[in-house]
Design a protein around this motif. Structure first.
Motif: not given
Lengths: 224, 647, 250
Positions: A144, A127, A147-148, A119, A151, A122-124, A46
């Motif tokens: 990262g 981040m 975050f996993i 998605h 979620y 949630h992530f991009w 990441c």
């Protein structure tokens, strides 16, 4: 320009952008598998893909790939609807040997895009975007793994949504991969069934592993 | 009485065509552009002629009744095309092909025409290969051949069981190229209803647009009719539903001679008739006779059991089977010419040995071939035909023998043409099956494709120039000329008359009755009394047609019933002329068999002293008897013999 | 064994290209050994006797080779049989009490003319754009001058078996004519005689196909499955290859 105004040219764009996205999926899959075993390893990747020029360029190229694939899909679908004519058949029957997925690629693609949007939020968004904008919440944009866990661990709603997403992707890929090869003209009587088989394997490996990884995250979170 | 001049060039047989080409008049390229040619029909002859003429620089107007030129009925020819290539090194030559064709035609064709046909046959194969026709090949990459009825050499080129299709698509592709270039103007779904004669020359045609129902006029410097044969007179035949004799018939009514109308071919290997509803008969390729053996039971009680359905073909032991072709014709066996095979089948069935419920069928058996070659090889060779047979009859030919019976297939007779393929009307040409020229009284298998393409690619493009060379000063004709007005008016009156009858009979029901009369009296066996009766019956039926037919819809719109009615109106007259010709020809030859004239063994008995001529019929007017003109056939190079396929 | 069955026909009737069409229903009693088109003949005979206009449909050779017949029967071009045209369809494919829906080909490339008859001249136009080898009559080499491997000749023949009926475009949810175009391009690209102008042909035929409003192929294979002559989609791959090669060379 023949890539734009010839049917085979347009299909070539779909084919190449699609294959490119499959390559990206494979790369992404590797990252996820790494996260199963070690959150740290995952975070290292990441970090590598944070706000530096090559990651940004990579992201832009990737985004372009998705956009091109999607825009061309809309264009082709509209053209194809027009080519079908104003009057529709009253009855229709899917002939034996025609895969359901092959006739529903656009719908499947739309589901995949919706999943992608979920998605990305949630992530991009949390981040890379957060890092670029310089704003972030409780979890650091580079973490990262956190975050996993946030979620997925114990979150049945997100997990099920993601599994639906992968199922749609599976159908999309079973036809998409084969079709991309066919469009490139890389096919003959012997390879026809081989490519179809390979296509199913590729889809199953990608979506199956994504799904397994997701379930593991739901149950256990990222690896220590 | 008019003099018949066939314009056969002087000189030795083998040099006639070369000499003709060397001395004929030509049209120079600049002048070709100023000349228009109408070609009616897009089968092998029509499409190849239209393409070749356009390539040379003429402006071509091409017409077809189907929705695309690719659908002409030449496409249905299965077996192959003959050529004297001698690729098999089995002793073939131009002379042998010529001789076989003349002999196969029972010495009722012109020597010079047939020799020319054999001569150009080789060019056809070259041309088709260059066009990309995928003929069957050997592993070495060279062309394969098969053998066909009436020949002792293997000279038939083929593309699976679809040779006609592949050759037609070859011609169609050449035609398409010219349409794309604008040299051919294509008119699909147009039916020719009349030819327009101006000052004694053919100068145009009248057509009906089958979609709008509009009557249209087209003018040109010459008209070429390539509209095929007329065996749909019999209602049931192997011809396509729309195949008709009307274009040729209109030419006849405008003064072109109709030659040998009684000479029609009955193909021995068709699927037997099943019931009244049947719309057409399906041919099983003659190539099946290469490996299939034809038989009926030896014992009458076995035949009875088969007819009653209590026994099947395979229940009859080998020693009780009568392989009658092999028995009667040991030298050629199952590969005797079509007329001989058809008549032999009829003879057996008439004697009570038929093998299906109607008693009108014989077996074509592959069990021996399957034993000898294996099922796989048989499947490779004939698989598509076997599948087709099973789909139609619900019988599996790998297990039970096929049943076949003769059916109407081809007309050797047609518009009379001279050596240049011109009819007796100057400027009106007839090519392919529409003319009478090359097959005499019987056509050999795989020769129709050869003749159609020979006429279209290699003969007409030369000979038509001899006619057109003095037409270069003739300006294009206006379609407003009184001759066009008159022709159109006559057609409109005819259509109005048909539409106004509003009787009780459908067109098809009258056509079926016509077919029945034809089959019973002018079919495989004819006799004087029957023919005289037939003429009377046909006159009555014609009267009934014109007073009791019913056609729904309107005459100025698309109307499929009207299309059929116009054709049947002509079939009724063609049938009568066939009967008249059959009555006149008091001999048996080829496809024409008069029961009064047979040998003790039941073979055809020719009377060369009386009938060594082409019977040309000249129209005299409605309800007047036509006049018979004779073109004597002078055999200078071969000696007519009794056809013998026994040894 | 074949027997008499009762079926209900739902047939598309349409007066002309611009007219609004609708289904009409006709009960039929028919023997199973009758062919599908013969059944329509019988129905038409009945309609004519009732003073009504017969159903218009294209048909000609009735032996599966001319490509004229073009009915969409119960959701399939040429009906439920595989590898067969409408005229090769027999009533034993249907059972007692069945409703049979008959529609025309539906594709923007094939406008309806009347009832079940459509205009397929677009296929002719594609052929005119390049579906040929540019040789004039005469002056060609001997037929055996160029040996062709049997395998190539056989593949070319497989492709050449196309009858141009239009079932491929009629079956395609994209109204694409790729199978038709690819069959001709393949046939000629596989043979040395056609190889010479293979690039030009592929470009010209695809351009014409696109111009005429046919859709884009998405490789569903419906065309192949419905093709009465079993033309394979590997021909489409070959067309793609030929076309891409040609374009990349430009």
């Amino acid at each position: 320009m023949w890539l734009l105004n010839s049917s085979i040219g347009r299909k070539l764009i779909m084919s190449i952008s699609g294959l490119f996205l499959i390559l990206f999926l494979l790369f992404h899959l590797c990252m996820n598998i790494a996260a199963v075993f070690s959150g740290e390893a995952y975070n290292m990747v990441c970090e590598l893909l944070g706000t530096n020029w090559y990651a940004l360029v990579g992201t832009l190229v990737l985004a372009a790939g998705v956009v091109v694939h999607f825009v061309y899909a809309i264009m082709l679908t509209l053209q194809n609807r027009r080519a079908r004519g104003a009057d529709r058949y009253a009855t229709s029957a899917r002939p034996k040997g025609v895969e359901w997925a092959s006739q529903n690629m656009f719908v499947l693609g739309v589901i995949v895009i919706l999943g992608l949007i979920l998605h990305l939020t949630h992530f991009w968004a949390n981040m890379m975007l957060a890092e670029l904008a310089g704003v972030h919440g409780e979890i650091a944009p580079t973490d990262g793994a956190a975050f996993i866990n946030f979620y997925f661990q114990g979150n049945i709603v997100n997990t099920v949504l993601y599994l639906i997403w992968f199922a749609a992707l599976w159908f999309h890929l079973t036809h998409g991969f084969w079709s991309a090869i066919q469009t490139l003209g890389w096919n003959n009587n012997i390879w026809l069934s081989r490519w179809e088989c390979i296509s199913k394997w590729v889809a199953t490996i990608i979506c199956g592993l994504f799904a397994i990884v997701t379930i593991i995250f739901y149950l256990n979170g990222v690896g220590a | 009485m008019a003099e018949i001049n066939s314009k056969i060039p002087q000189g030795p047989l083998a040099e006639k065509w070369t000499n003709y080409k060397a001395h004929q008049k030509l049209v120079n390229p600049a002048n070709k552009r100023r000349l228009d040619i109408i070609v009616v029909g897009t089968g092998l002859a029509g499409a190849s002629a239209a393409a070749s003429l356009a390539e040379m620089g003429f402006n071509v107007l091409n017409f077809c009744i189907q929705d695309s030129p690719r659908r002409a009925h030449s496409i249905a020819a299965q077996g192959g095309i003959n050529a004297a290539k001698n690729y098999q090194n089995d002793g073939d030559s131009v002379y042998r092909l010529f001789y076989d064709t003349i002999k196969g035609g029972d010495y009722r064709a012109r020597e010079a025409n047939v020799y020319r046909l054999a001569e150009v046959s080789n060019n056809i194969i070259d041309q088709c290969v260059a066009q990309g026709v995928p003929f069957a090949r050997e592993y070495g990459g060279l062309l394969d051949n098969r053998s066909f009825g009436g020949a002792q050499v293997s000279r038939t080129f083929y593309a699976r069981g679809q040779t006609g299709q592949q050759l037609l698509l070859g011609a169609y592709s050449a035609l398409s190229r010219q349409i794309g270039k604008g040299k051919v103007k294509m008119y699909n779904r147009h039916e020719m209803l009349d030819v327009v004669i101006i000052d004694g020359r053919a100068r145009g045609i009248i057509t009906r647009n089958l979609i709008t129902g509009k009557i249209e006029r087209y003018a040109a410097h010459a008209v070429v009719v390539a509209t095929g044969g007329y065996v749909n007179t019999f209602f049931l035949s192997t011809n396509a539903m729309a195949s008709n004799g009307s274009a040729a018939w209109q030419c006849y009514k405008k003064g072109a001679y109709f030659a040998n109308p009684c000479m029609v071919q009955i193909h021995p290997t068709c699927i037997p008739v099943k019931g009244d509803f049947q719309s057409k008969l399906t041919l099983m390729s003659e190539s099946l006779r290469n490996d299939g053996r034809i038989w009926v039971p030896k014992k009458l009680e076995d035949a009875k059991a088969l007819q009653a359905g209590t026994k099947k073909g395979k229940d009859i032991p080998e020693e009780d089977r009568d392989y009658y072709l092999e028995r009667r014709y040991p030298a050629f066996g199952n590969l005797v010419p079509r007329d001989v095979a058809s008549r032999a089948a009829k003879e057996r069935c008439d004697a009570g040995y038929g093998v299906n419920n109607t008693g009108r069928a014989v077996f074509l058996d592959f069990s021996e071939a399957i034993g000898r070659l294996g099922k796989e090889v048989v499947k490779q060779k004939y698989g598509n035909l076997f599948d087709m047979y099973e789909e139609i009859t619900d019988d599996n030919p790998y297990e039970t023998p096929m049943m076949i019976y003769p059916a109407l297939h081809y007309s050797m007779g047609g518009l009379w043409v001279d050596y240049e393929l011109m009819t007796s009307i100057p400027g009106l040409f007839a090519i392919g099956e529409a003319n009478f020229s090359d097959h005499g009284a019987n056509r050999l298998g795989a020769s129709a494709l050869m003749q159609g393409l020979a006429d279209g690619y290699f003969v007409l493009p030369y000979t038509i120039q001899n006619y057109l060379s003095d037409q270069i000063q003739v300006p294009r004709f206006s379609t407003d000329l009184p001759e066009f007005d008159a022709a159109e008016k006559a057609i409109k009156e005819r259509i109005n008359k048909l539409m106004s009858i509003k009787g009780k009979e459908t067109v098809d029901s009258i056509h079926k009755r016509l077919g029945h009369i034809m089959w019973e009296h002018i079919g495989m066996a004819r006799d004087e009394k029957g023919l005289q009766e037939a003429i009377k019956m046909l006159k009555d039926l014609k009267k009934e047609f014109w007073s009791n037919v019913f056609i729904p819809g309107s005459g100025d719109d698309q109307n499929t019933e009207l299309e059929k009615a116009l054709r049947v109106a002509d079939f009724l007259e063609i049938g009568e002329l066939m009967a008249r010709d059959a009555l006149n020809r008091a001999e048996s030859c080829g496809g024409h068999f008069r029961v009064e004239h047979q040998t003790e063994e039941g073979e055809a008995l020719r009377h060369d002293d009386k009938f060594m001529y082409v019977a040309c019929w000249e129209y005299q007017g409605e309800d007047k008897d036509p006049v018979l003109l004779k073109e004597d056939l002078n055999y200078q190079f071969v000696t007519p013999q009794t056809r013998n396929y026994k040894k | 064994m074949d027997k008499d069955i009762k079926v209900t026909l739902k047939v598309w009737r349409q007066k002309g290209p611009k007219a609004k069409g609708q289904f009409e229903t006709y009960p039929m009693e028919i023997h199973q050994s009758v062919s599908f088109l013969e059944m329509l003949d019988i129905l038409n005979e009945r309609l004519v006797k009732e003073g009504k206009e017969p159903i218009v449909f294209d048909h000609d050779c009735r032996e599966g080779i001319c490509g004229m017949c073009s009915l969409y029967v119960n959701g399939h071009p040429h009906g439920p049989a595989t590898g067969a045209t409408t005229c090769q369809l027999y009533m034993r494919r249907f059972h007692d009490g069945e409703t049979i829906t008959i529609e025309p080909w539906r594709s923007a490339g094939f406008p309806v003319i009347r009832d079940l008859m459509v205009d397929r001249s677009a296929y002719d136009k594609i052929m005119q754009a390049g579906g040929f080898v540019s040789v004039n009559t005469g002056g060609v080499p001997d037929a055996n001058a160029i040996p062709i491997p049997k395998k190539d000749a056989d593949l070319a023949m497989d492709a050449a078996a196309c009858i141009g009926c239009g079932a491929c475009a009629a079956a395609c949810k994209n109204g694409s004519a790729m199978l038709f175009v690819s069959a001709k391009v393949s046939q000629l690209a596989l043979l040395p005689q056609g190889r010479v102008e293979a690039a030009r042909r592929a470009k010209a035929m695809v351009a014409k196909m696109d111009e005429l409003g046919f859709g884009n192929c998405t490789n569903t294979r419906a065309c192949e499955m419905e093709c009465p002559k079993n033309i394979s989609v590997s021909n489409i791959a070959r067309l793609n290859r030929e076309f891409l090669k040609a374009k990349l060379k430009d």
